[in-house]
Write a protein that holds these residues in place. Structure first.
Motif, PDB file in Angstrom:
ATOM      1  N   ALA A   1      54.293  40.831  36.007  1.00 13.90           N
ATOM      2  CA  ALA A   1      53.861  42.219  35.489  1.00 13.90           C
ATOM      3  C   ALA A   1      52.347  42.851  35.998  1.00 13.90           C
ATOM      4  CB  ALA A   1      53.786  42.157  33.488  1.00 13.90           C
ATOM      5  N   PHE A   2      51.629  41.569  35.710  1.00 14.68           N
ATOM      6  CA  PHE A   2      50.363  42.512  36.838  1.00 14.68           C
ATOM      7  C   PHE A   2      50.495  42.604  38.166  1.00 14.68           C
ATOM      8  CE2 PHE A   2      46.342  40.939  38.675  1.00 14.68           C
ATOM      9  CZ  PHE A   2      45.200  41.790  38.311  1.00 14.68           C
ATOM     10  N   ILE A   3      51.677  41.398  38.880  1.00 14.52           N
ATOM     11  CA  ILE A   3      51.436  42.418  40.611  1.00 14.52           C
ATOM     12  C   ILE A   3      51.899  43.658  40.288  1.00 14.52           C
ATOM     13  CG2 ILE A   3      52.961  41.690  42.335  1.00 14.52           C
ATOM     14  CD1 ILE A   3      52.278  38.837  41.743  1.00 14.52           C
ATOM     15  N   GLU A   4      53.247  43.606  39.715  1.00 13.63           N
ATOM     16  CA  GLU A   4      53.980  45.518  40.141  1.00 13.63           C
ATOM     17  C   GLU A   4      53.327  46.040  39.220  1.00 13.63           C
ATOM     18  OE1 GLU A   4      58.026  44.208  37.365  1.00 13.63           O
ATOM     19  OE2 GLU A   4      57.846  42.535  38.864  1.00 13.63           O
ATOM     20  N   LEU A   5      52.130  46.091  38.564  1.00 14.31           N
ATOM     21  CA  LEU A   5      51.405  46.910  37.447  1.00 14.31           C
ATOM     22  C   LEU A   5      50.434  47.509  39.127  1.00 14.31           C
ATOM     23  CD1 LEU A   5      50.324  46.025  33.881  1.00 14.31           C
ATOM     24  CD2 LEU A   5      51.753  48.038  34.486  1.00 14.31           C
ATOM     25  N   ASN A   6      50.041  46.762  39.909  1.00 14.68           N
ATOM     26  CA  ASN A   6      48.474  46.594  40.659  1.00 14.68           C
ATOM     27  C   ASN A   6      48.157  48.069  40.215  1.00 14.68           C
ATOM     28  OD1 ASN A   6      48.247  46.520  43.299  1.00 14.68           O
ATOM     29  ND2 ASN A   6      49.531  48.890  43.910  1.00 14.68           N
ATOM     30  N   LEU A   7      46.930  47.648  39.467  1.00 15.89           N
ATOM     31  CA  LEU A   7      45.662  47.864  38.651  1.00 15.89           C
ATOM     32  C   LEU A   7      44.716  47.729  39.754  1.00 15.89           C
ATOM     33  CD1 LEU A   7      46.473  46.623  34.832  1.00 15.89           C
ATOM     34  CD2 LEU A   7      47.729  48.885  35.708  1.00 15.89           C
ATOM     35  N   ASN A   8      44.008  49.353  40.228  1.00  5.56           N
ATOM     36  CA  ASN A   8      43.151  49.362  40.288  1.00  5.56           C
ATOM     37  C   ASN A   8      41.495  48.936  40.237  1.00  5.56           C
ATOM     38  OD1 ASN A   8      43.762  50.404  43.104  1.00  5.56           O
ATOM     39  ND2 ASN A   8      43.483  52.526  41.474  1.00  5.56           N
ATOM     40  N   ASN A   9      40.708  47.842  40.288  1.00  2.00           N
ATOM     41  CA  ASN A   9      39.344  46.787  40.012  1.00  2.00           C
ATOM     42  C   ASN A   9      39.848  46.659  38.624  1.00  2.00           C
ATOM     43  OD1 ASN A   9      36.885  46.555  40.052  1.00  2.00           O
ATOM     44  ND2 ASN A   9      36.658  48.653  39.113  1.00  2.00           N
ATOM     45  N   CYS A  10      40.676  45.582  38.502  1.00  6.17           N
ATOM     46  CA  CYS A  10      41.212  44.688  38.070  1.00  6.17           C
ATOM     47  C   CYS A  10      41.898  43.493  38.010  1.00  6.17           C
ATOM     48  CB  CYS A  10      42.551  45.145  36.750  1.00  6.17           C
ATOM     49  SG  CYS A  10      42.668  44.747  35.677  1.00  6.17           S
ATOM     50  N   GLU A  11      41.212  42.119  37.043  1.00  5.15           N
ATOM     51  CA  GLU A  11      41.572  41.210  38.060  1.00  5.15           C
ATOM     52  C   GLU A  11      42.217  40.048  36.629  1.00  5.15           C
ATOM     53  OE1 GLU A  11      38.114  39.030  39.709  1.00  5.15           O
ATOM     54  OE2 GLU A  11      36.984  39.103  37.709  1.00  5.15           O
ATOM     55  N   LEU A  12      43.178  39.297  37.298  1.00  3.29           N
ATOM     56  CA  LEU A  12      44.224  37.968  36.301  1.00  3.29           C
ATOM     57  C   LEU A  12      43.723  36.776  36.730  1.00  3.29           C
ATOM     58  CD1 LEU A  12      46.170  37.555  33.984  1.00  3.29           C
ATOM     59  CD2 LEU A  12      47.927  37.586  35.573  1.00  3.29           C
ATOM     60  N   LEU A  13      42.750  36.234  35.177  1.00  5.26           N
ATOM     61  CA  LEU A  13      42.086  35.391  35.565  1.00  5.26           C
ATOM     62  C   LEU A  13      43.311  34.001  34.530  1.00  5.26           C
ATOM     63  CD1 LEU A  13      38.506  35.621  35.072  1.00  5.26           C
ATOM     64  CD2 LEU A  13      40.313  36.002  36.623  1.00  5.26           C
ATOM     65  N   PHE A  14      43.698  32.930  35.514  1.00  2.10           N
ATOM     66  CA  PHE A  14      44.543  31.665  34.611  1.00  2.10           C
ATOM     67  C   PHE A  14      43.270  31.051  33.903  1.00  2.10           C
ATOM     68  CE2 PHE A  14      48.304  33.855  36.795  1.00  2.10           C
ATOM     69  CZ  PHE A  14      48.502  34.062  34.597  1.00  2.10           C
ATOM     70  N   ALA A  15      43.273  30.611  33.523  1.00  2.00           N
ATOM     71  CA  ALA A  15      42.717  29.071  32.812  1.00  2.00           C
ATOM     72  C   ALA A  15      43.039  28.061  32.411  1.00  2.00           C
ATOM     73  CB  ALA A  15      40.918  29.316  31.985  1.00  2.00           C
ATOM     74  N   GLY A  16      43.310  26.931  33.404  1.00  2.00           N
ATOM     75  CA  GLY A  16      43.964  26.006  32.706  1.00  2.00           C
ATOM     76  C   GLY A  16      45.276  24.810  33.713  1.00  2.00           C
ATOM     77  N   ASN A  17      45.056  23.595  33.305  1.00  2.00           N
ATOM     78  CA  ASN A  17      45.877  23.377  34.892  1.00  2.00           C
ATOM     79  C   ASN A  17      47.472  23.771  34.818  1.00  2.00           C
ATOM     80  OD1 ASN A  17      43.379  21.247  35.597  1.00  2.00           O
ATOM     81  ND2 ASN A  17      44.526  20.372  33.769  1.00  2.00           N
ATOM     82  N   ILE A  18      47.360  24.004  36.368  1.00  2.00           N
ATOM     83  CA  ILE A  18      48.973  24.712  36.935  1.00  2.00           C
ATOM     84  C   ILE A  18      50.098  23.256  36.542  1.00  2.00           C
ATOM     85  CG2 ILE A  18      50.572  25.151  38.358  1.00  2.00           C
ATOM     86  CD1 ILE A  18      47.639  26.075  39.515  1.00  2.00           C
ATOM     87  N   GLU A  19      50.928  23.456  35.736  1.00  2.00           N
ATOM     88  CA  GLU A  19      52.021  22.581  35.178  1.00  2.00           C
ATOM     89  C   GLU A  19      52.254  22.108  37.043  1.00  2.00           C
ATOM     90  OE1 GLU A  19      56.862  22.675  33.568  1.00  2.00           O
ATOM     91  OE2 GLU A  19      55.110  24.277  33.725  1.00  2.00           O
ATOM     92  N   ASN A  20      52.851  20.209  36.003  1.00  2.00           N
ATOM     93  CA  ASN A  20      53.294  19.570  37.594  1.00  2.00           C
ATOM     94  C   ASN A  20      53.919  20.683  38.043  1.00  2.00           C
ATOM     95  OD1 ASN A  20      50.513  17.716  37.373  1.00  2.00           O
ATOM     96  ND2 ASN A  20      52.467  16.734  35.796  1.00  2.00           N
ATOM     97  N   GLY A  21      54.576  20.027  40.021  1.00  2.00           N
ATOM     98  CA  GLY A  21      55.386  20.836  40.516  1.00  2.00           C
ATOM     99  C   GLY A  21      55.926  22.096  40.816  1.00  2.00           C
ATOM    100  N   LEU A  22      54.613  22.454  39.887  1.00  2.00           N
ATOM    101  CA  LEU A  22      54.579  24.623  40.107  1.00  2.00           C
ATOM    102  C   LEU A  22      53.341  25.166  41.186  1.00  2.00           C
ATOM    103  CD1 LEU A  22      55.929  25.530  36.764  1.00  2.00           C
ATOM    104  CD2 LEU A  22      57.434  25.296  38.739  1.00  2.00           C
ATOM    105  N   LYS A  23      52.279  23.809  41.427  1.00  2.00           N
ATOM    106  CA  LYS A  23      51.984  25.113  41.979  1.00  2.00           C
ATOM    107  C   LYS A  23      51.954  25.634  43.505  1.00  2.00           C
ATOM    108  CE  LYS A  23      47.813  21.922  40.771  1.00  2.00           C
ATOM    109  NZ  LYS A  23      46.488  20.878  41.536  1.00  2.00           N
ATOM    110  N   ASP A  24      52.813  25.072  43.825  1.00  2.00           N
ATOM    111  CA  ASP A  24      53.714  26.150  45.663  1.00  2.00           C
ATOM    112  C   ASP A  24      53.418  27.054  44.828  1.00  2.00           C
ATOM    113  OD1 ASP A  24      52.592  24.707  46.524  1.00  2.00           O
ATOM    114  OD2 ASP A  24      54.727  23.234  47.661  1.00  2.00           O
ATOM    115  N   TYR A  25      55.051  27.159  43.801  1.00  2.00           N
ATOM    116  CA  TYR A  25      54.959  28.548  43.135  1.00  2.00           C
ATOM    117  C   TYR A  25      54.127  29.176  42.572  1.00  2.00           C
ATOM    118  CZ  TYR A  25      57.587  30.796  39.961  1.00  2.00           C
ATOM    119  OH  TYR A  25      58.046  32.291  39.105  1.00  2.00           O
TER     120      TYR A  25
END
Length: 202
Positions: free
Chosen positions: A43-67
């Motif tokens: 959703a964030f990528i599709e919105l393509n908002l100027n001067n905006c960032e998305l932060l994820f605080a937390g570990n990535i689920e095992n096996g999904l880092k590449d994804y």
């Protein structure tokens, strides 16, 4: 009754306003399919908002880092697991909190983010959605509805006055109803009622 927030660990700090400051969206907890992190990212990528960032605080689920790293953009950051002090700091630096869970428990990160004055976007599939007042301090949406997720993100992104108003309301809701002190009082009252009922029967 709901769990309370330790206001000694999570609390609002007045933000320094800057004309060039990026709008910062924070999502905390495990970065996973269960948390709807993939849908939030899309959703964030599709919105393509100027001067905006998305932060994820937390570990990535095992096996999904590449994804997740394949989808990553320059304005999307993975912070890893943060301690409570660091989480409090990042909440206070952010503008919007999102927990886009497909399946979840209560989600203590929601009241913690509210205590730091963040407007909330979350789903009905998160237990803590019950303490978000739709339209007052955030939005509660159906899980998996990317169109409505994009709509609510864009609405808060474009309207600083709305973000400021919802920020005040989040703080007020926590301090009035969901602090750790309030939780303690409710527990005491609950056990007092049970004690009184048992004595009345005796």
């Amino acid at each position: 009754f709901h769990l309370g927030v330790d206001l000694n660990k999570f609390s609002f700090e007045k933000k320094k306003q800057s004309k060039n400051k990026k709008i910062q969206i924070i999502s905390s907890g495990e970065v996973s399919i269960r948390k709807g992190s993939h849908q939030l990212m899309d959703a964030f990528i599709e919105l393509n908002l100027n001067n905006c960032e998305l932060l994820f605080a937390g570990n990535i689920e095992n096996g999904l880092k590449d994804y997740f790293y394949k989808k990553k953009r320059d304005n999307i950051k993975f912070l890893g697991s943060l301690d409570e002090n660091s989480l409090n700091k990042i909440y206070n630096e952010s503008d919007i909190f999102i927990l886009n869970s497909i399946e979840d428990g209560f989600g203590m990160v929601i009241p913690q983010a509210m205590a730091c004055g963040l407007p909330i976007i979350t789903t009905f599939n998160t237990g803590a959605s019950e303490i978000v007042v739709h339209g007052k301090n955030g939005y509660v949406i159906n899980s998996g509805d990317k169109l409505i997720l994009k709509e609510k993100i864009k609405k808060l992104y474009l309207d600083q006055n709305l973000r400021d108003e919802m920020s005040k309301n989040s703080i007020q809701i926590i301090y009035n109803k969901f602090s750790w002190d309030n939780y303690g009082r409710k527990v005491v009252e609950f056990y007092e009622q049970i004690y009184k009922k048992n004595n009345d029967k005796a």
